[in-house]
Design a protein around this motif. Structure first.
Motif, PDB file in Angstrom:
ATOM      1  N   LEU A  37      19.326 -10.412 -22.317  1.00 14.67           N
ATOM      2  CA  LEU A  37      20.228 -10.115 -23.341  1.00 14.67           C
ATOM      3  C   LEU A  37      19.602  -9.606 -24.881  1.00 14.67           C
ATOM      4  O   LEU A  37      19.552  -9.119 -25.658  1.00 14.67           O
ATOM      5  N   GLY A  38      18.050 -10.747 -25.227  1.00  9.31           N
ATOM      6  CA  GLY A  38      17.210 -10.553 -26.230  1.00  9.31           C
ATOM      7  C   GLY A  38      17.586 -11.828 -27.277  1.00  9.31           C
ATOM      8  O   GLY A  38      19.229 -12.082 -27.539  1.00  9.31           O
ATOM      9  N   TYR A  39      16.712 -12.282 -27.466  1.00  9.49           N
ATOM     10  CA  TYR A  39      16.759 -13.726 -28.588  1.00  9.49           C
ATOM     11  C   TYR A  39      17.107 -13.280 -29.880  1.00  9.49           C
ATOM     12  O   TYR A  39      16.345 -11.577 -30.714  1.00  9.49           O
ATOM     13  N   PRO A  40      17.675 -13.574 -31.088  1.00  9.74           N
ATOM     14  CA  PRO A  40      18.307 -14.937 -30.275  1.00  9.74           C
ATOM     15  C   PRO A  40      19.686 -14.703 -29.854  1.00  9.74           C
ATOM     16  O   PRO A  40      19.887 -13.629 -30.029  1.00  9.74           O
ATOM     17  N   LEU A  41      20.256 -15.956 -29.715  1.00 14.32           N
ATOM     18  CA  LEU A  41      21.837 -15.543 -28.565  1.00 14.32           C
ATOM     19  C   LEU A  41      22.297 -16.888 -28.795  1.00 14.32           C
ATOM     20  O   LEU A  41      21.953 -17.703 -29.178  1.00 14.32           O
ATOM     21  N   PHE A  42      23.342 -16.879 -28.957  1.00  8.66           N
ATOM     22  CA  PHE A  42      24.832 -17.896 -28.854  1.00  8.66           C
ATOM     23  C   PHE A  42      25.308 -18.171 -28.037  1.00  8.66           C
ATOM     24  O   PHE A  42      25.525 -17.048 -26.670  1.00  8.66           O
ATOM     25  N   VAL A  43      25.312 -19.659 -27.859  1.00 11.58           N
ATOM     26  CA  VAL A  43      25.371 -20.470 -26.506  1.00 11.58           C
ATOM     27  C   VAL A  43      27.180 -20.710 -26.527  1.00 11.58           C
ATOM     28  O   VAL A  43      27.118 -21.916 -27.384  1.00 11.58           O
ATOM     29  N   LYS A  44      27.772 -20.962 -26.484  1.00 12.62           N
ATOM     30  CA  LYS A  44      29.164 -21.023 -25.940  1.00 12.62           C
ATOM     31  C   LYS A  44      30.040 -22.226 -25.228  1.00 12.62           C
ATOM     32  O   LYS A  44      29.796 -21.215 -23.976  1.00 12.62           O
ATOM     33  N   PRO A  45      30.710 -23.104 -25.234  1.00 16.18           N
ATOM     34  CA  PRO A  45      31.405 -23.462 -24.044  1.00 16.18           C
ATOM     35  C   PRO A  45      32.525 -22.428 -23.724  1.00 16.18           C
ATOM     36  O   PRO A  45      32.867 -21.829 -24.791  1.00 16.18           O
ATOM     37  N   ALA A  46      32.557 -21.991 -22.482  1.00 16.58           N
ATOM     38  CA  ALA A  46      33.609 -20.347 -22.322  1.00 16.58           C
ATOM     39  C   ALA A  46      34.739 -20.946 -22.725  1.00 16.58           C
ATOM     40  O   ALA A  46      35.635 -19.841 -23.031  1.00 16.58           O
ATOM     41  N   ARG A  47      35.470 -22.263 -22.908  1.00 15.93           N
ATOM     42  CA  ARG A  47      36.843 -22.646 -22.972  1.00 15.93           C
ATOM     43  C   ARG A  47      36.835 -23.357 -24.359  1.00 15.93           C
ATOM     44  O   ARG A  47      38.063 -24.517 -24.388  1.00 15.93           O
ATOM     45  N   GLY A  48      35.564 -23.687 -24.951  1.00 15.95           N
ATOM     46  CA  GLY A  48      35.918 -24.420 -26.193  1.00 15.95           C
ATOM     47  C   GLY A  48      36.301 -23.950 -27.420  1.00 15.95           C
ATOM     48  O   GLY A  48      37.200 -22.510 -27.460  1.00 15.95           O
TER      49      GLY A  48
END
Length: 378
Positions: free
Chosen positions: A193-204
């Motif tokens: 996908l390429g940096y930078p990446l966002f990481v999130k709880p899917a149901r947060g």
């Protein structure tokens, strides 16, 4: 259809305001409830505050909005789990509240005309509470079971929106099982996908558990943090240089869909993105433009896309649709919230106030929509 008959003309509508819950957004739900309790017209509504404690217990809360305010990350409000327990029981005429206290017989509070569920996150905004209310046959504000569940799960929300032709950011899902069995494979799969990446709880929500990764080490840390909040994690392309703009959607009493003026969030200082502190604690590094400074054609297109997203997911009542306006002019739907915050700093009521619908009238509209809509399949 709902078997509850509702109030007679000479009665106040009985509203159960439900807040708190088991999710990590418990405190924000309490703050939202404090604002709504203050705004409700007590000449028109008989208000019953019901708190869901962090352990899942339902209690009859105090009607005390001041106790539910937020002052700092170290002083977050919470439901008082020591108060008398309360249950929602099916009755001959609809659904009623029963209060239980130690060493006392249960006492009935009477039927409820409508529930205002002010819960954010799982076990409240995700269709679970909505399903219980459907089974009890009581009207409630907001989206139904499926729309709530789809909107809460960012991965499925993207699938639905993309299928409807709406633009979304590229992403992958990483599960706790996959991370535990072969984390290298998970990292190798998402890194293209390429940096930078966002990481999130899917149901947060409320930016809790969200991280931004600039390399593999940062991605590992961000995934592990997100997995502390949800066994399903969304990793998506960072919308670098994008403007974060939101738009409110509201049903009208005649069944149509209205959109608010868009509003923009601008973050500076130490905040790399719109995190918890920037959202809920007043400070100099967060600026909100209501309405957003946009060319007329962009604002119009955003409002059209917001209404399309609302319909695609099958929402009812209200929603806040969040967008990225990319540097090349493209609009991308970031996410859709079926129960956006109603705190003093929340964008949803601000956008509607700028559109001519003040806070109290907004809450009243939502209750009237729920009262004219039955429960069941729709």
């Amino acid at each position: 259809m709902n078997e509850t008959t509702g109030p007679t003309p000479d009665q106040r509508t009985r509203v159960a305001v439900v807040f708190g819950g088991r999710s990590t957004e418990h405190a924000i739900s309490c703050v939202t409830a404090g604002s709504v309790l203050t705004a409700l017209d007590r000449d028109k509504y008989d208000v019953i505050p019901i708190g869901i404690a962090a352990d899942g217990r339902w209690v009859l809360e105090a009607d005390d909005p001041e106790r539910l305010r937020i002052s700092s990350p170290q002083e977050l409000p919470a439901v008082d789990a020591g108060r008398a327990g309360v249950t929602l029981a099916r009755t001959e005429t609809g659904a009623g509240l029963v209060v239980s206290e130690p060493s006392s017989p249960p006492r009935e509070l009477g039927d409820v005309d409508v529930v205002l569920p002010l819960l954010h996150g799982p076990w409240g905004e995700d269709g679970t509470l909505q399903g219980m209310l459907e089974m009890a046959g009581v009207r409630y504000v907001g989206a139904g079971v499926l729309a709530s569940a789809v909107s809460m799960d960012k991965a499925y929300m993207k699938v639905v929106l993309a299928d409807a032709g709406l633009p979304v950011m590229p992403s992958f899902i990483v599960t706790a099982r996959e991370w535990a069995t072969d984390r290298d494979a998970a990292l190798t799969r998402v890194e293209p996908l390429g940096y930078p990446l966002f990481v999130k709880p899917a149901r947060g929500g409320s930016s809790i558990g969200i991280g931004k990764a600039h390399d593999r080490d940062g991605l590992t840390v961000a995934i592990e943090e997100a997995l502390r909040h949800d066994p399903k994690v969304l990793v998506e392309v960072s919308a670098e240089g994008a403007r974060e703009i939101e738009c409110g959607v509201l049903e009208s009493l005649d069944g149509g869909v209205e959109t608010s003026v868009p509003a923009e969030i601008r973050i500076s200082g130490d905040h790399e993105f719109y995190d918890f502190e920037a959202k809920y604690l007043p400070e100099e590094h967060t600026e909100l433009d209501v309405p957003a400074r946009l060319p007329d054609d962009v604002a119009t297109r955003m409002r059209e896309l917001a209404a399309e997203a609302f319909r695609a997911v099958g929402c009812e009542g209200l929603a806040r649709v969040d967008f990225f306006l990319l540097p090349d002019g493209r609009l991308v739907v970031n996410e859709l919230n079926t129960m956006p915050g109603f705190t003093p700093l929340s964008m949803f009521p601000r956008m509607w106030a700028a559109s001519g619908l003040e806070y109290g009238a907004l809450v009243d509209r939502l209750l009237q929509l729920a009262l004219q809509r039955g429960t069941g399949l729709r």
